[in-house]
Design an enzyme around this catalytic site. Structure first.
Site, PDB file in Angstrom:
ATOM      1  N   HIS A 198       0.824  -1.378  -0.067  1.00 55.16           N
ATOM      2  CA  HIS A 198      -0.157   0.071   0.066  1.00 55.16           C
ATOM      3  C   HIS A 198       0.907   1.200  -0.022  1.00 55.16           C
ATOM      4  CE1 HIS A 198      -3.871  -2.012   1.681  1.00 55.16           C
ATOM      5  NE2 HIS A 198      -3.804  -1.844   0.670  1.00 55.16           N
ATOM      6  N   GLU A 440      -4.212 -20.286 -17.887  1.00 53.47           N
ATOM      7  CA  GLU A 440      -3.208 -20.322 -17.039  1.00 53.47           C
ATOM      8  C   GLU A 440      -2.203 -21.620 -16.847  1.00 53.47           C
ATOM      9  OE1 GLU A 440      -3.811 -17.493 -13.230  1.00 53.47           O
ATOM     10  OE2 GLU A 440      -5.718 -18.587 -13.625  1.00 53.47           O
ATOM     11  N   ASP A 464       1.406 -17.426 -14.584  1.00 52.65           N
ATOM     12  CA  ASP A 464       1.372 -19.138 -14.095  1.00 52.65           C
ATOM     13  C   ASP A 464       1.239 -19.920 -15.475  1.00 52.65           C
ATOM     14  OD1 ASP A 464       0.700 -19.182 -11.422  1.00 52.65           O
ATOM     15  OD2 ASP A 464      -1.385 -18.537 -11.475  1.00 52.65           O
ATOM     16  N   CYS A 511      -3.019 -10.477 -19.340  1.00 55.22           N
ATOM     17  CA  CYS A 511      -3.105  -9.707 -18.265  1.00 55.22           C
ATOM     18  C   CYS A 511      -1.908  -9.779 -17.155  1.00 55.22           C
ATOM     19  CB  CYS A 511      -4.403 -10.042 -17.408  1.00 55.22           C
ATOM     20  SG  CYS A 511      -4.401 -11.763 -16.830  1.00 55.22           S
TER      21      CYS A 511
END
Length: 591
Positions: A198, A440, A464, A511
């Site tokens: 964060h 994946e 993956d 992605c």
């Protein structure tokens, strides 16, 4: 205390926001939160619990004060990260664990808090994904605030710092970073952290050059030294020589010029010189990243990871919690699409809220869509919220780790039943929400033709797919050199996926973060990909390269890469050739 001198010293860490910052070091020394672990009598347990509850109250007031100060400065996105810490603090079941430790173990509040924190962090540290592992750091930062109040230490003062300083600390919570005045603070460097924390996300939002994971920097300086932060290379230089200072001043000016040039491309369409449209979308983990994605020119969200809603808690998120996050994101991104991936838990991403047993080989175990179909109530709750959010803008549902056609069919059947429930309750939703699958694993790649008949779109998860196809653990440094996105087996699989998807009239995208490298982006362009999804800050750079390229160039590059057969030297030569065509775009710079 480490050695201190006036000689130039270079520290290497991880860059989280690119750019060059030069200033005097402001050392924020965190007091050592040491305490004496004490066994207590059972008659004192309620007194210790009262101390704990008072510390929780003071911590909450501190966080609310930080939040109000940020909102008063118009930093709404940054204030929302403080909300995340408030949610952790207000997790009733988490704090009940600490109270139970006081009662059952008969220990003082400080010791019970530390025991709980160590157990939780131990669970997070076993997780494979950096962005999941970093959620444990949020819990640590919150519980350390509580511990500080238990021990009576005052909160750090960050509002008033000198002009033109570089902040150095062992660690900074996102709320602390957001309090820094960007007009006065040129950058920051910490001993701990990662690109997915964060704290790093807030640094990107504020546009502050930052380097984390420097290990011992804060113990090697005393404050007041001249410091250079290179957020692109992940280096910090203390006491630079005059020659180094001149060099980095030129780099800073050049970088600022490049950023201004790149951001000019953010609002432009993402298409090649010969008119081929290739949508560039953002990978995000938090709703608060949506405005940043829009700023960089994202044409929607290509991957919204929802696992954080489940992690760091013992109860399942409610439908309203899901819905609040999804509606906020969809509304912010509209009219562009938001692709929401259903929870990708299991394996190394263990959530206490979903009971999963420890497995011998978690990478090949109960995870992704397999776990979702087993935990149908949690899955149904999430699907209801996603469908409800679709009433506020275009939403796409993405199913992770699909290995066979039956898994897709079961998930779609459940989605249809949820639609029926919503219709019966007169709750509005988009009945035409698209459902896609992540490719994946090799099995799904090899049955792309079958999946494409029943899925609305496909998204290739390169991380993956590379790991499972090449049989390597990308976190294992002994075999990390085998993690090759351009391995011939990977390229051939991806070519087949694109061809079969297009034959069925379905769009397919990437992605994985490899899409943020313009070299890979051009290869994917040559394959005929329809969408690339990446870190928001990478979008302007990739967009500029695409707008200067043609699809024919992408096809030629793909042929050359395949001909290289995984030869790293040939890949390096190809990169050099592209650098001649795009001299400003193949330097290591992002907006």
């Amino acid at each position: 205390m480490g050695r201190r001198n006036n000689r130039e010293e270079v520290f290497r860490g991880t860059g989280v926001f690119p750019g060059v910052a030069i200033g005097k070091a402001l050392l924020l020394e965190t007091p050592g939160l040491s305490f004496t672990p004490r066994r207590i009598s059972h008659v004192l347990t309620e007194a210790e619990i009262s101390r704990l509850r008072e510390a929780l109250k003071e911590t909450r007031e501190e966080l609310l004060d930080i939040r109000e100060r940020l909102l008063s400065r118009g930093l709404r996105k940054e204030a929302s990260f403080v909300d995340v810490h408030l949610q952790i603090l207000e997790d009733r079941m988490l704090m009940e664990e600490v109270e139970e430790a006081i009662r059952e173990e008969l220990v003082n509040a400080e010791w019970a808090l530390e025991m709980t924190m160590k157990r939780l962090l131990g669970a997070f540290e076993t997780m494979d994904e950096d962005y999941i592992r970093e959620r444990g750091q949020d819990i640590r930062q919150v519980l350390q605030r509580v511990l500080r109040h238990l021990l009576g230490y005052p909160p750090p003062t960050l509002q008033e710092v000198g002009e033109g300083v570089v902040v150095v600390a062992h660690d900074l919570a996102p709320g602390d970073v957001a309090q820094l005045d960007v007009a006065e603070v040129k950058g920051f460097a910490t001993d701990v952290g990662s690109t997915t924390s964060h704290t790093a996300i807030v640094a990107k939002s504020l546009g502050i050059p930052a380097v984390v994971a420097l290990r011992e920097l804060s113990s090697r300086i005393k404050g007041g030294e001249t410091v250079i932060i290179d957020g692109q290379q992940g280096t910090v230089i203390v006491n630079p020589s005059e020659g180094t200072l001149r060099e980095y001043e030129l780099r800073r000016q050049h970088y600022r010029f490049l950023v201004r040039e790149l951001l000019k491309y953010a609002p432009l369409p993402s298409e090649t010189l010969d008119g081929y449209p290739l949508a560039l979308r953002a990978n995000i983990e938090f709703v608060h990243e949506a405005p940043v994605a829009k700023q960089y020119g994202a044409e929607g969200i290509g991957l919204y990871r929802t696992e954080y809603l489940f992690l760091g808690r013992v109860d399942l998120p409610s439908e309203e919690e899901h819905f609040h996050s999804y509606r906020q994101l969809v509304t912010e991104i509209s009219p562009h699409p938001t692709t929401i991936r259903t929870f990708d838990l299991g394996g190394e991403k263990q959530a206490r809220s979903i009971g999963t047993s420890k497995e011998r080989n978690p990478a090949l175990g109960l995870k992704g869509i397999r776990l979702a179909l087993k935990e149908k109530e949690a899955f149904r709750t999430q699907l209801r919220a996603i469908l409800r959010a679709s009433h506020y803008g275009k939403v796409r549902i993405l199913l992770p780790m699909v290995c066979c056609l039956q898994e897709l069919r079961e998930a779609k059947e459940l989605i249809e039943r949820v639609k029926e429930d919503l219709s019966r309750d007169s709750i509005p939703f988009d009945p035409h929400v698209e459902v896609g699958v992540m490719i994946e694993v090799p099995s799904s790649a090899l049955i792309t033709d079958l999946l494409a008949q029943e899925a609305d779109f496909l998204s290739i998860g390169t991380n993956d797919l590379i790991q499972y196809t090449l049989a390597i653990d990308r976190q294992n440094e002994n075999v990390a050199y085998l993690y090759q996105p351009l391995h011939p087996a990977i390229l051939r699989l991806m070519e087949v996926i694109v061809q079969r998807a297009h034959e069925a009239g379905k769009e397919v995208g990437v992605c994985g973060e490899v899409a943020s490298d313009p070299f890979y982006s051009l290869v994917f362009l040559g394959m005929g990909m329809d969408e690339l999804s990446m870190a928001p800050s990478a979008i302007p750079r990739v967009k500029r390269v695409l707008r200067k390229a043609t699809q024919e160039l992408g096809r030629s590059l793909l042929k050359e890469v395949l001909r290289a057969q995984g030869d790293c030297r040939r890949e390096a030569a190809l990169r050099q050739e592209l650098a001649k065509l795009f001299p400003e775009d193949f330097v290591t710079c992002q907006a």
